[in-house]
Scaffold this active site. Structure first.
Site, short mmCIF file in Angstrom:
data_model
loop_
_atom_site.label_atom_id
_atom_site.label_comp_id
_atom_site.label_asym_id
_atom_site.label_seq_id
_atom_site.Cartn_x
_atom_site.Cartn_y
_atom_site.Cartn_z
N ASN A 71 0.74 -1.26 0.08
CA ASN A 71 0.03 -0.05 -0.08
C ASN A 71 0.95 1.24 0.02
OD1 ASN A 71 -0.44 1.77 2.67
ND2 ASN A 71 0.20 -0.20 3.08
N LEU A 75 -0.72 8.48 4.18
CA LEU A 75 -1.14 9.18 5.62
C LEU A 75 -2.25 9.87 5.33
CD1 LEU A 75 2.35 9.49 7.33
CD2 LEU A 75 0.56 7.89 7.93
N CYS A 130 7.02 5.71 8.71
CA CYS A 130 6.19 5.34 7.53
C CYS A 130 7.15 5.77 6.42
CB CYS A 130 4.95 6.45 7.40
SG CYS A 130 3.79 5.80 6.24
#
Ligand SMILES: Cc1cc2nc3c(=O)[nH]c(=O)nc-3n(C[C@H](O)[C@H](O)[C@H](O)COP(=O)(O)O)c2cc1C
Length: 302
Positions: A71, A75, A130
């Site tokens: 994916n 965010l 992330c």
């Protein structure tokens, strides 16, 4: 025969079972979080929340080819000022809500952590990692000096626990884990950087080109990271990455994890994954003669 006790605690946070909903999966909406808690999760981590609202990337944002799940959502989140109401609804469950936050420097992390504490979360989870937001977590999670500053700044500004969630996409995980070791727990791991190419168009599938691999294909990476950190540091670790069954959770616990988080498996099993894994865990423990999780936690480290 005595019934196996699957409860556990991370510091002062008591969990009725070791299963927590991972950040980013069905955890932006208060009612959905409450439902997942009523259906067997012991706690939930919210979607990572930043300073302002973000829409995330344009589609395609997921590339799947079971068991591969990549994916790059970018965010998307409502921003810290608009998340309080959702947390309030989720808190009606009476179970721990963990507020995940991301920022570009320690000042943003501190601001977000203080706000999360005001909203009544039981702990904050610092998303330092992330891997697919340009200019944000990708650099932070790989820089031990900055990681140390953020953890120290947040710890000095709130009275609830702070968990640091680390990325596997670093050269020396232990250096980063040591830098984050002022936190109350480490969460290992975030997604592993990956890509998928559409061989008919000859183009990357994801709009962001690179994404984060999650699900069963990353479980061995997660186990290795937990094992490596627990072999060197005495800090509670929460394992995450590819857990779909109790046997996966047991592997993480044997590598030293105190609790585990589940994300991608919700695509396959739905919310029922939490009661499924809890039931399997009780079955595993009774068939192996374990009465408490502590009896097998970290046994692989010895
Ligand atoms: C669609 C999606 C969105 C995610 N968003 C976040 C996020 O906002 N913050 C975060 O810390 N991790 C995020 N993650 C990572 C998960 O929390 C977890 O660390 C990772 O997916 C590995 O666990 P799993 O294999 O059980 O999914 C996301 C994962 C997925 C699949």
């Amino acid at each position: 025969m005595s019934i196996s006790d699957i409860s556990t605690s991370i510091g002062n946070i008591h969990l009725s079972n070791p299963l927590i909903l991972a950040s980013g999966i069905l955890d932006e909406n208060g009612h959905t979080m409450k439902r997942i808690l009523s259906e067997g999760a012991a706690a939930v981590v919210t979607k990572s929340i930043g300073m302002e609202e973000r829409n995330g990337y344009k589609p395609p944002i997921v590339a799947t080819d079971d068991p591969i799940f990549i994916n790059a959502v970018g965010l998307p989140n409502p921003g810290i000022n608009d998340v309080g109401e959702e947390i309030k609804i989720a808190r009606e469950s009476g179970k721990p809500i963990i507020g995940s936050i991301f920022g570009k420097d320690e000042n943003e992390f501190i601001h977000l952590a203080v706000k999360m504490q005001e909203y009544g979360v039981s702990a904050v989870e610092l998303n330092l990692s992330c891997p697919h937001v340009k200019g944000f977590g990708s650099e932070i999670g790989g820089d031990p000096t900055l990681v140390k500053k953020i953890v120290k700044g947040v710890k000095g500004s709130i009275s609830i626990p702070a968990w640091a969630k680390l990325s596997p996409n670093v050269t020396n995980l232990l250096d980063i884990a040591i830098a984050a070791s002022d936190s109350d727990a480490l969460v290992l791991i975030n997604t592993v950087r990956g890509m998928k190419i559409d061989i008919y168009s000859g183009r990357p599938v994801l709009s962001n080109k690179v994404g984060g691999l999650s699900g069963s294909s990353i479980k061995p990476v997660g186990i290795r990271c937990v094992y490596e950190v627990k072999s060197n540091l005495d800090i509670p670790v929460i394992g995450v990455g590819g857990i779909e069954s109790a046997l996966d959770a047991v592997e993480y616990i044997m590598a030293g994890a105190t609790a585990v988080q589940i994300g991608t498996a919700l695509w396959k099993y739905g919310r029922a994954v939490f009661s499924k894994v809890s039931m399997e865990l009780v079955e595993f423990m009774s068939s192996e003669g374990y009465e408490k999780i502590e009896e097998f936690r970290g046994i692989a480290l010895k």
